[in-house]
Design a protein around this motif. Structure first.
Motif, mmCIF file in Angstrom:
data_model
loop_
_atom_site.group_PDB
_atom_site.id
_atom_site.type_symbol
_atom_site.label_atom_id
_atom_site.label_comp_id
_atom_site.label_asym_id
_atom_site.label_seq_id
_atom_site.Cartn_x
_atom_site.Cartn_y
_atom_site.Cartn_z
ATOM 1 N N GLN A 1 -58.454 81.191 58.504
ATOM 2 C CA GLN A 1 -57.706 79.813 57.549
ATOM 3 C C GLN A 1 -57.745 80.300 55.213
ATOM 4 O OE1 GLN A 1 -59.807 76.011 58.664
ATOM 5 N NE2 GLN A 1 -60.794 76.808 60.028
ATOM 6 N N GLU B 1 -54.707 79.520 53.757
ATOM 7 C CA GLU B 1 -55.015 78.361 52.590
ATOM 8 C C GLU B 1 -54.468 79.027 51.235
ATOM 9 O OE1 GLU B 1 -55.503 75.058 50.903
ATOM 10 O OE2 GLU B 1 -55.097 75.234 52.494
ATOM 11 N N ARG C 1 -43.751 74.141 59.478
ATOM 12 C CA ARG C 1 -44.917 73.786 60.024
ATOM 13 C C ARG C 1 -45.407 74.374 61.601
ATOM 14 N NH1 ARG C 1 -47.912 69.086 57.677
ATOM 15 N NH2 ARG C 1 -47.339 68.401 55.710
ATOM 16 N N ARG D 1 -51.923 71.165 59.286
ATOM 17 C CA ARG D 1 -53.010 71.505 57.872
ATOM 18 C C ARG D 1 -53.701 70.134 57.291
ATOM 19 N NH1 ARG D 1 -52.644 70.933 51.812
ATOM 20 N NH2 ARG D 1 -54.345 72.442 51.396
#
Length: 102
Positions: A27, A31, A53, A68
């Motif tokens: 993650q 990010e 996505r 997300r």
């Protein structure tokens, strides 16, 4: 994730109805790439396309949707930054009083 495979995952990473969070280290990489404005992020087995996505398995070509979770990002990072900033402006704590050993 496919509903019948959800039980194969750590329950703490499952988000209803059928999402499975990436591990924390993955993650963080995703990010950082997203925040830097990269359209994709490639890992050992998958490429995540932030625009579409989608996650694509590099070995099989299988694709699945990615989500997300802005609320989780906000809670984990933004609120922590707010706490850290508030702590920086808090009055100093009085020194601890420690009794000498008897």
């Amino acid at each position: 994730e496919e509903p019948h495979r959800l039980t194969a995952h750590n329950p703490a990473l499952v988000k209803p109805p059928h999402w499975v969070a990436y591990p924390d280290d993955v993650q963080a990489v995703l990010e950082a790439a997203f925040q830097a404005g990269h359209p994709t992020c490639t890992g050992a087995n998958n490429v995540v396309d932030f625009v579409a996505r989608q996650q694509t398995n590099l070995r099989t070509g299988a694709k699945r949707a990615v989500l997300r979770d802005d609320a989780a990002f906000f809670e984990r990072d933004v609120l922590r930054e707010d706490r850290d900033a508030a702590a920086a402006f808090a009055p100093p704590s009085p020194p601890a009083v420690v009794a000498p050993p008897a």
